[in-house]
Design a protein around this motif. Structure first.
Motif, short mmCIF file in Angstrom:
data_model
loop_
_atom_site.label_atom_id
_atom_site.label_comp_id
_atom_site.label_asym_id
_atom_site.label_seq_id
_atom_site.Cartn_x
_atom_site.Cartn_y
_atom_site.Cartn_z
N PRO A 15 0.84 -1.26 -0.07
CA PRO A 15 -0.05 0.10 -0.05
C PRO A 15 0.84 1.27 0.16
O PRO A 15 0.53 2.42 -0.77
CB PRO A 15 -0.83 -0.12 1.19
N ALA A 16 2.07 1.25 0.74
CA ALA A 16 2.88 2.49 0.69
C ALA A 16 3.33 2.71 -0.65
O ALA A 16 3.49 3.94 -1.00
CB ALA A 16 3.78 2.29 1.82
N ASP A 17 3.75 1.70 -1.17
CA ASP A 17 4.30 1.54 -2.85
C ASP A 17 3.44 2.46 -3.60
O ASP A 17 3.71 2.81 -4.70
CB ASP A 17 4.87 0.83 -3.27
N PHE A 18 1.90 2.41 -3.59
CA PHE A 18 1.01 3.12 -4.39
C PHE A 18 1.26 4.36 -4.32
O PHE A 18 1.10 5.00 -5.67
CB PHE A 18 -0.36 2.70 -3.94
N LYS A 19 1.80 5.02 -3.44
CA LYS A 19 1.97 6.66 -3.43
C LYS A 19 3.17 6.98 -4.51
O LYS A 19 3.34 8.02 -4.93
CB LYS A 19 2.39 6.99 -2.19
N LYS A 20 4.02 5.67 -4.97
CA LYS A 20 4.91 6.25 -6.04
C LYS A 20 4.15 6.44 -7.39
O LYS A 20 5.01 6.93 -8.01
CB LYS A 20 6.02 4.88 -6.08
N TYR A 21 2.99 5.99 -7.44
CA TYR A 21 2.44 5.94 -8.79
C TYR A 21 1.48 6.99 -9.02
O TYR A 21 0.80 7.19 -7.95
CB TYR A 21 1.88 4.72 -9.09
N GLU A 22 1.10 7.42 -10.18
CA GLU A 22 -0.16 8.20 -10.49
C GLU A 22 -0.85 7.01 -11.18
O GLU A 22 -0.57 6.59 -12.03
CB GLU A 22 0.17 9.11 -11.27
N LEU A 23 -2.29 6.86 -10.61
CA LEU A 23 -2.99 5.75 -11.33
C LEU A 23 -3.85 6.47 -12.32
O LEU A 23 -4.46 7.39 -12.09
CB LEU A 23 -3.90 5.30 -10.09
N VAL A 24 -3.93 5.46 -13.33
CA VAL A 24 -4.59 6.02 -14.55
C VAL A 24 -5.70 4.79 -14.90
O VAL A 24 -5.28 3.85 -15.22
CB VAL A 24 -3.57 6.42 -15.84
N ASP A 25 -7.19 5.13 -15.02
CA ASP A 25 -8.04 4.27 -15.17
C ASP A 25 -8.31 4.32 -16.68
O ASP A 25 -8.79 5.25 -17.25
CB ASP A 25 -9.38 4.72 -14.31
N VAL A 26 -8.17 3.21 -17.55
CA VAL A 26 -8.55 3.28 -18.78
C VAL A 26 -9.68 2.73 -19.20
O VAL A 26 -10.17 2.53 -20.33
CB VAL A 26 -7.29 2.95 -19.78
N ARG A 27 -10.68 2.43 -18.29
CA ARG A 27 -11.99 1.88 -18.46
C ARG A 27 -12.72 3.04 -19.15
O ARG A 27 -12.52 4.10 -19.03
CB ARG A 27 -12.62 1.30 -17.12
N GLU A 28 -13.91 2.50 -19.99
CA GLU A 28 -14.78 3.51 -20.44
C GLU A 28 -15.72 4.23 -19.30
O GLU A 28 -15.66 3.43 -18.27
CB GLU A 28 -15.51 2.94 -21.60
N ASP A 54 -1.25 13.66 -23.86
CA ASP A 54 -0.72 14.68 -23.68
C ASP A 54 -0.68 15.04 -22.14
O ASP A 54 -0.19 16.22 -21.81
CB ASP A 54 -1.05 15.80 -24.66
N VAL A 55 -1.98 14.80 -21.54
CA VAL A 55 -2.06 15.13 -20.20
C VAL A 55 -1.26 14.39 -19.15
O VAL A 55 -0.90 14.91 -18.05
CB VAL A 55 -3.34 15.12 -19.54
N LEU A 56 -0.27 13.42 -19.46
CA LEU A 56 0.41 12.59 -18.71
C LEU A 56 1.93 13.34 -18.95
O LEU A 56 2.35 14.01 -19.89
CB LEU A 56 0.55 11.26 -19.23
N ASN A 57 2.62 13.28 -17.85
CA ASN A 57 4.05 13.72 -17.63
C ASN A 57 5.16 12.72 -17.91
O ASN A 57 5.03 11.58 -17.12
CB ASN A 57 4.25 14.29 -16.27
N LYS A 58 5.99 12.72 -18.89
CA LYS A 58 6.70 11.41 -19.23
C LYS A 58 7.80 11.20 -17.80
O LYS A 58 8.34 10.23 -17.88
CB LYS A 58 7.60 12.02 -20.28
N ASP A 59 7.89 12.05 -16.99
CA ASP A 59 8.79 12.07 -15.74
C ASP A 59 8.14 11.16 -14.57
O ASP A 59 8.74 11.16 -13.66
CB ASP A 59 9.53 13.39 -15.50
N LYS A 60 6.75 11.13 -14.63
CA LYS A 60 6.10 10.68 -13.51
C LYS A 60 5.92 9.12 -13.79
O LYS A 60 5.67 8.77 -14.94
CB LYS A 60 4.80 11.11 -13.54
N PRO A 61 5.92 8.25 -12.86
CA PRO A 61 5.63 6.98 -13.08
C PRO A 61 4.17 6.89 -12.93
O PRO A 61 3.38 7.22 -11.94
CB PRO A 61 6.16 6.17 -11.79
N TYR A 62 3.58 5.93 -13.85
CA TYR A 62 2.13 5.71 -13.88
C TYR A 62 1.95 4.08 -13.71
O TYR A 62 2.54 3.54 -14.25
CB TYR A 62 1.64 6.03 -15.22
N LEU A 63 0.83 3.93 -13.10
CA LEU A 63 0.10 2.43 -13.18
C LEU A 63 -1.35 2.60 -13.80
O LEU A 63 -2.20 3.27 -13.20
CB LEU A 63 -0.18 2.11 -11.64
N ILE A 64 -1.30 2.05 -14.64
CA ILE A 64 -2.51 1.94 -15.84
C ILE A 64 -3.50 0.82 -15.36
O ILE A 64 -2.69 -0.45 -15.30
CB ILE A 64 -1.96 1.70 -17.07
#
Length: 86
Positions: A15-28, A54-64
């Motif tokens: 759970p603490a590691d989730f803070k390292k990521y920005e979560l991106v939900d690709v569901r409709e 383009d709203v995403l930043n290439k320097d941030k880690p994402y969890l899709i």
């Protein structure tokens, strides 16, 4: 060829590691309304890719994520080829 870390089991992330990521939900939108996510996240429906990237930043880690993993895999794979940290 798939990068080895593109598909992960979210239950294996502390759970603490989730803070390292920005979560991106690709569901409709209709899926999100029916089954809302339990964490703060960006809503970026898969049907909008690649136009909404383009709203995403290439320097941030994402969890899709999506409902079953297929769409999130394809979006993450696409983003990685574009230089994003997904």
């Amino acid at each position: 060829m798939n990068p080895p870390d593109i598909d992960i089991d979210i239950h294996s992330i502390a759970p603490a590691d989730f803070k390292k990521y920005e979560l991106v939900d690709v569901r409709e939108d209709e899926e999100i309304r029916e089954w809302p996510a339990q964490a703060e996240h960006l809503c970026m429906p898969c049907s909008g890719f690649p136009f909404n990237k383009d709203v995403l930043n290439k320097d941030k880690p994402y969890l899709i994520f999506c409902a079953q993993g297929g769409r999130s895999h394809h979006v993450a794979e696409f983003l990685q080829t574009e230089g994003y940290n997904a």
